[in-house]
Design an enzyme around this catalytic site. Structure first.
Site, PDB file in Angstrom:
ATOM      1  CG  ASN A   3       8.667  -2.381  23.391  1.00 26.58           C
ATOM      2  OD1 ASN A   3       8.229  -3.443  22.932  1.00 26.58           O
ATOM      3  ND2 ASN A   3       8.099  -1.770  24.420  1.00 26.58           N
TER       4      ASN A   3
ATOM      5  CB  THR B 292      -1.915  24.158 -20.324  1.00 29.30           C
ATOM      6  OG1 THR B 292      -2.660  24.881 -21.294  1.00 29.30           O
ATOM      7  CG2 THR B 292      -0.459  24.582 -20.369  1.00 29.30           C
ATOM      8  CG  HIS B 293      -6.490  23.709 -19.139  1.00 31.93           C
ATOM      9  ND1 HIS B 293      -7.360  23.850 -18.096  1.00 31.93           N
ATOM     10  CD2 HIS B 293      -5.668  24.776 -19.079  1.00 31.93           C
ATOM     11  CE1 HIS B 293      -7.103  24.977 -17.453  1.00 31.93           C
ATOM     12  NE2 HIS B 293      -6.067  25.558 -18.023  1.00 31.93           N
TER      13      HIS B 293
ATOM     14  CB  SER C 230      -5.892  -8.947 -26.085  1.00 31.96           C
ATOM     15  OG  SER C 230      -7.240  -9.363 -26.025  1.00 31.96           O
TER      16      SER C 230
ATOM     17  CG  ASN D 292      -3.654  -4.759 -24.321  1.00 35.03           C
ATOM     18  OD1 ASN D 292      -4.106  -3.947 -25.131  1.00 35.03           O
ATOM     19  ND2 ASN D 292      -4.214  -5.930 -24.093  1.00 35.03           N
TER      20      ASN D 292
ATOM     21  CE1 TYR E 118       5.692  -2.128  20.088  1.00 34.49           C
ATOM     22  CE2 TYR E 118       4.453  -3.353  21.724  1.00 34.49           C
ATOM     23  CZ  TYR E 118       4.936  -3.229  20.438  1.00 34.49           C
ATOM     24  OH  TYR E 118       4.668  -4.198  19.523  1.00 34.49           O
TER      25      TYR E 118
ATOM     26  CD  GLN F  91       2.747  -7.872  15.195  1.00 32.58           C
ATOM     27  OE1 GLN F  91       3.226  -8.165  16.287  1.00 32.58           O
ATOM     28  NE2 GLN F  91       1.821  -8.614  14.607  1.00 32.58           N
TER      29      GLN F  91
ATOM     30  CE  LYS G 198       7.911  -5.909  11.856  1.00 35.10           C
ATOM     31  NZ  LYS G 198       8.401  -7.198  12.390  1.00 35.10           N
TER      32      LYS G 198
END
Lengths: 396, 396, 396, 396
Positions: free
Chosen positions: B110, B155-156, B279, B287, B319, B324, B327
Site C-alpha cells: 500500500n 462575443t456570442h 479524405s 482536413n 486501503y 488500483q 491508475k
C-alpha cells in the site's frame, strides 16, 4: 531535454501517432466485421453493374482469406496502416491487385467505420446479454441452495424486516435479467444500415442499393436520410454503454452487500478461496479483491459513458474527426463489463452462506406485529404503529 | 459457446487477469520510481539497524542494475508478476538472493505503490508544466509575428469589438501560463512521503525513520498521521488530472477558434500542411484532423477526472483494492494531455493568418463611438448607447 | 394540449423565462457583491474624470442604500429584471435619476457578472475553509475523548492491523485540514480583477484605471490581457468546486465508515438522537439519514464539477451566453458542501463509541509478530511472514 | 461569526432542513400522482377487507378534494411536512379524521415515493415525446420551405459534398423522431408497479393484491420480487435522463450549426427577432442567446445523468436515504429538456435561410466527378480519385 513522452520521432511520425492514436491496436477486433461489410458492399456494386462479377468474386475471396490469416495471427494492423480499413484495403490490393482498388467506390471511411462498429456492437451486445443472464442464473441457484436461510432485510443499513437469502438473491437476479433484456433492446439505434451514406451526403451520380447491403448485413432498417447517419454517431455507442453502466451498478451493489457480509463483524459468507488474495504484509489475511474491483468497475463505466457523451456534445453536424475518440471508451466499457460479469458468475457460484452467524434482531418483527394489531383489533395502522413503538421503547 | 472475451484460460489465470488488469503494462513507467523508493527504504532500514550495511548495498546495487537493464529493454513486467513491485522484488531476489527478501520489512504494498506513483506524478507534472509553457511561448510568438493583423473580437460568436491577432493569441498564452503554474502547485497533495505508513496503520513494534526517506526522496513533508495516507488516495491524482482538464480546455477552445477560422467561409488561417490529412473520398480536401482531435481530447480528460472521483467516492477508510482502478485514467490523462500539448506547440508555430480575408464589420466600432459621445458631450453612457443604436438602425 | 411545463405565457415571456432561467433567484446572493463592484467602478470613473464627484457620490450612496434595503428584505430581483445587474441599475436610476445611467460607462455585463461572482466566491471559500476546519477540530476532539479505545485497522474491509479511535479520527482530521487549505489556495484563479476588460476586448478610446478597482476590491492582480478574462470563465468556478468535491469525498468516506460502525452487526457507535429519524412503517428503527445524505452528497458535487467543465469545454474564445449555465451548479455545490460540513460538525460532536462491542481479531497482530521474528532472529521479512502464515493456518 | 448559510436556526430545524432538502418544493408536482396512488391503495385495502368501504370512500373523496384544492393553489407543502406524502396524510387526517390514519397500512414511504415518481415519469415522458416530435415537424417544414436552397455538406467543418437545406433539416428531424421514440421505450423500466413491496421486503402477515393496484394505476407489470424494487431505484430515472441527454445533444448540435450559420462570415441565416437579445455595451448587436443556452443545456443534462448514476453506484441493496438525492437532477433534466425543446420549436419555425449568401466551393463536386470517371472509363475508384486530386492541385 526530452520529455517523458518524447520518442524522438520526426514530426510526420508524431502527427501520425497523434491522429491514429490507439486505433491500429483497437481495430484488431474489427477485422471480421469490416470484411463482412466490404464483401456486402462489393456484391452490391456488382449487382448495380458498377464492378464486374470477376472483381466482386476476387474481392470476396481476397477478403475472406485475409480474415482467415488475421484470425490465425499471421498479420496485424500497424501504426502505418492507421486503422483496420486502410490495412484491409492495402493488403487486398497487394493480394488481388487492381480489383482491390475498386471496392472503395461509393463508400467513404465515414460510413465504413460505422458499419464495422455497429456490426461489432450487435455481436458484443449478444454476448453481454448472455453473460448477464448467466449471472442471474447463478444467483437464482444460490438462492435455491439457501432457501431456508433467513437474512435480515436492511433499510438504511439497519435491520428492518425479515428476509431470506433466496429473496435477496432473486432480487438481484430479476434486475440482472432486466439489464440483459435492455442491453439487447438498446441496440435498436445500432441496428440501421449506414452503408451508402458515404461521407454523410450520399453518392450523387452513383446509384447504390442500400436495401441490398442492409439485407446482406442483417440490419433491420436502412438509416435514412443520409445526413442522419453521421449526426447519430455516438448515440448507439452511448446507449450500449449506458445499459452496461446499469448492469455494472447492479453487480457493484451485489459486491457492496457481499463485502459487508464478508467482514469479520458480519461473517455471513465465505468466499471461494480462488476469488480472494493474500496480503503482502499481513500473513493472516484473505482479501476479497475481486469484489472490490467489481464494485469500482461501475465508476469506470459511468466515466466511459460520460466520455462518449462529452465527445459528441456541441459538435456540429457532419463527420468530424473527434468521433474517433469514441472507440476507446466504448471498447473499454464492453471489455470491462464482460470480464466483470463473467468473473461474478464464477464468484457467485462459490459463495457459502454461514447461517450460524446470521442473527435477526427480535425488533425486526415490529411491522408484522403492527399489522396483526390492525387485523385483530381493527385500529388504524398509525395507532398500531404508535403502540408497538411505545412497547419497544419500554423494553429498552 | 465461447464468449468474445473468453480466452479459454483456467479459472486461476482468469482471476489473475481480472485482478491484475492492465497493471503489468501500465507499471512499466514506474520501474525507475519504485527502484528509487526501494533504495531509500533499504538505506533507512540499514540506518535503523534493521538490515546490515552489506544487505543494503546489495539491494541498492541490485535495484540499480535492474533499472538499467529495464531501461535497456532487457526485461518487462509480465502478467504473472502482476505489477512492478512484485516484478522488482522477484528479480532482485533472483539476482542477489537472501538480501532481496529483506527489503519488504516495514513496508506494505500500500505505501509502496503510492510512493512510486507520487514520485512519477511529480516528474510528469514538471514535464507538463514545460509543455504548457512551450505552447504559451508559441502563441506569443505567433501574436508578435502578426501584431499588425486586426481581428474581430467576438462575443456570442458575433463581431463585437475590434481586436487583433496579438490580443487573441496573448489571451490564450496567459491562460496557458496560468495552467502551467497550477499544474505544479496542484502537486502539493502528492508532495508528502507515504513511506512508513505501511498498510495504513504504521509498523507497531518496528521503529522506522520516515524523515530519512522523506529527505532521500525529496518529498516536502512526511504524510501524517499514517491513517491519512490511504484516505488521501485519489486526491493528488484527481488534483493533477483536474489541472490537466483545465489545460486541455484551453487548448480545446483554441482548437475551436482555429477550426472556425479555417472554414472556407472565414478563411482567416492556413494550417501547416503536415497538420492536415486527406479524405478517402473527396480528393480536394485538407482536413484539420489534429485540431478536431485536440478539441475532443478535453472530453476524454474530463471523463478521466470523473473516473478517479467516482472510484474513491463512498469508499470507507483504509486501503481497498478499488484504488488500483485509479491508475488507468491517471496515466491516460497524463499521456493525452502531454501529447496534445506537444502537437499544439508544433501546430501553432505553423499557423499563417490571411489578413486579406479578415473583414471587420463597420458596426464593430459602435461602443467606441458611444464612448466618444460620452467624453465629448458629457451625456450618460446609456443615452449615448441609445443614440448610436438608433443611428445604426437607420443605416440599415 | 398544454404541456406540463406550458404556463400559457406569450412567446416573449417564454423566451425571457428561458434565457433568464433561474438567474433572478440565484442572483439574490450577489447583491452585496455587485454593489461593492459598482461603487469601485464609479469611484474609478470619477478619478479618471469620466463622471463628476457628485455623480460618483450619488451612485455610491444610492447603491449602499439599495444594499441595505435588499438585506432588509424590502425588494427582490424579479424575472423581468433578469438578473442582479439590471435590477440594481434600474433601481439606482429610479432612485438617483440621470447619474444612475452613467455607471455602466466602460463596463460590460461580461466583466460585471464575473466581478460579482469572483467576490462572492472568495467570500464563500473563506466560509467553507472555516467549516472544514471545524469538522477537523470536532474529529480531533472525538479522538482525544476516545484515546484509549482500540479499533481494528481495516484494509479491504478486513481487520488487518491494530488501530485506535484516535488514529482513525486524526486521519480524517488531517485530510480535512488539507482540504480546508486547498479550498483557499484554489481561489488563486478567482483572485484577479476582471473589471476594465468590458466585453472582453477592453475599452478602446476610454482610459480606465484597472489597478484602482483592483485595489478597491482587494484583488491580488489585474487579470491581463483583457482577452484572457472571458477565456478563463469557468476555471476558477471549477477549481473551487473541485476542492469541494475532495472535501465532500472525505466526509462521504467518514459517513461510509460510520454507517458500517452503526449497523447492528458492528454496533461500534451510537449516533446522537437528533441526527437519526424514524421509519414510516417499522416503529423500532432509528435511521442514520443524515449520514446517508452526506455520503451521496459527494456524487452531487462530482456532477456539479462535471457540469461546469462540460459547459465550457469546446466553446470558442470570447463571451458566450452558455457561461450563464455555470452559476446553478456552482451555487448548488457551495450550498451543499457548506450545509453538509456544518451538519457533520454537529454529528461528529455527538458520536459515542461503544468499546464493549469492539473486538480485535487475535490474528490482527500477525504483522507485528513477523516484525519481532525479524528483529529477534535476524531472518528476512519474507521468511518471517511465511512462518507466521503457516502458524495461523495450523491454528484453524 | 455566522456563516453565509447559517440562518440561526436551532439544531432540530437545521437537521430537518438538511434531511428534507428541497423535497417539499420539488414534491409540489407529485401531488396528483400521490393522490392517484393512495386512492388505488385504499381501494385495494378495501377489496382485501382490510379497511371498510366507508373508509375507502372517505379516503378517496378526501384525497380528490385535496388534489383539487392544491391545483387551485389553496395549499402548499411546507418544510415541516418534509414531503408530499406526509403533507397529504396529514391534511387527509385533518379533513376526514380516523380513516386517514388507515391508508398507510401495508405501505411504506419507500414504495409510496417510487409509485408517485414512476407515474410522474410516465406522464412527463409522454410530453417530452410530443415536444421532440414537434421539433422534428418544424424542421421538416423548414426543409420543405427551403427545398431549392443548396447548402454545402460539411465534413471536418470543411465543404465536402453538395447538400441542401432540406437534407440538412431532415437529418435532424429523423434523429429527433428517433429520440422521441426512445424516450417512450426507455420507460419500460418505470412501467412496473412497486406498490405492495412496502419497505422492500413485502408485508409479512398481511395479504395485499398487487395486481389490483397495478391495473388501477395502469402499470404493465407488477415489479417482482419485492427485493428488486428498491434495487432498481435510479435505473428508470437514469434511463429517462439518458434519453433526454441524447435528445438535448441533437438540439445542441443543431444550435452549433445555426450559431455558425448566423456568424457574419457565414451569414446563411436570419434568426427571428424575438429569439435574439441586445448587448449591454455594443448597441449594434443582436445576440443568439437562445441558441447558446440550448447548446450548453446538453452539458447540464449529461451532468444530471451522471449525478443519478453516481448516487446509486456502490450502494448496497435495500432502501437508503441517499436515493432521495435522485429527485433534483431528475426534475432538473426533465424541465430543462422540455423547455429547451419547446423553445427550439418556436425558433426553428422562424429561421430564414439567405440563399444569396450561401456559396458552394466548386471543388465540392470532386467526388461526383471521380464517380463519373469510374462509370465512363471503367477505371478503379482509387485511380479516378488520384486523377481528380491531381487536376485540382494543378488548378491552384
Amino acid at each position: 531535454m526530452k520529455r517523458l513522452w518524447d520518442k524522438g520521432e520526426p514530426l510526420d511520425k508524431r502527427v501520425l501517432r497523434y491522429t491514429a492514436g490507439e486505433d491500429y491496436l483497437l481495430d484488431e477486433r474489427l477485422v471480421p466485421y469490416d470484411v463482412r461489410a466490404s464483401i456486402a458492399h462489393a456484391k452490391m456494386l456488382c449487382k448495380q453493374g458498377l464492378i464486374s462479377a470477376e472483381d466482386s468474386q476476387a474481392i470476396t475471396n481476397g477478403l475472406n482469406a485475409l480474415a482467415t490469416s488475421h484470425a490465425a495471427g499471421e498479420w496485424k494492423i500497424t501504426l502505418e496502416d492507421e486503422d483496420v480499413h486502410t490495412a484491409l484495403e492495402k493488403h487486398l490490393t497487394d493480394t488481388i491487385g487492381e480489383a482491390g482498388k475498386r471496392v472503395h467506390l461509393g463508400r467513404s471511411r465515414n460510413d465504413q467505420v460505422l458499419t464495422a462498429l455497429r456490426l461489432y456492437m450487435l455481436d458484443a451486445a449478444g454476448e453481454l446479454h448472455k453473460s448477464a443472464l448467466d449471472a442471474a442464473s447463478a444467483l437464482k441457484k444460490l438462492g435455491k441452495q439457501n432457501k431456508d436461510v433467513a437474512l435480515p432485510g436492511y433499510t438504511h443499513m439497519q435491520q428492518g424486516m425479515p428476509s431470506s437469502v433466496e429473496l435477496w438473491a432473486n432480487g438481484f437476479a430479476a434486475e440482472l435479467e432486466d439489464d440483459a433484456n435492455n442491453i439487447v433492446s438498446a441496440l435498436q439505434r445500432a441496428d440501421k444500415n449506414p452503408l451508402g451514406s458515404a461521407a454523410g451526403y450520399g453518392t450523387p451520380g452513383l446509384e447504390l442499393d442500400r436495401e441490398f447491403t442492409r439485407e446482406a448485413l442483417n440490419f433491420t432498417v436502412v438509416h435514412e436520410p443520409v445526413t442522419a447517419v453521421q449526426l447519430s454517431r455516438g448515440k448507439a455507442e452511448a446507449a450500449l454503454v449506458f445499459e452496461l453502466s446499469l448492469l455494472m451498478q447492479d453487480l457493484s451493489k451485489l459486491a457492496t452487500d457481499l463485502l459487508m457480509y464478508y467482514t469479520q463483524e458480519f461473517a455471513f459468507v465465505k468466499l471461494p478461496e480462488n476469488m480472494t488474495t493474500g496480503s503482502s504484509i499481513m500473513p493472516q489475511k484473505r482479501n476479497p479483491d475481486v469484489l472490490e474491483l467489481v464494485r469500482s468497475a461501475a465508476a469506470t463505466i459511468n466515466a466511459a459513458l460520460l466520455e462518449i457523451l462529452g465527445i459528441t456534445t456541441k459538435l456540429g453536424s457532419g463527420y468530424q474527426r473527434d468521433l474517433q475518440r469514441i472507440k476507446p471508451p466504448l471498447f473499454r466499457a464492453i471489455d470491462l463489463a464482460g470480464a466483470s460479469t463473467e468473473i461474478m458468475v464464477q464468484l457467485i457460484s462459490g459463495i457459502k452462506f454461514l447461517p450460524e452467524n446470521i442473527q435477526l434482531d427480535p425488533s425486526i418483527y415490529a411491522a408484522e406485529k403492527a399489522y396483526q394489531l390492525v387485523t385483530n383489533e381493527g385500529i388504524s395502522f398509525r395507532d398500531a404503529y404508535r403502540r408497538i413503538a411505545a412497547e419497544l421503547n419500554n423494553d429498552e
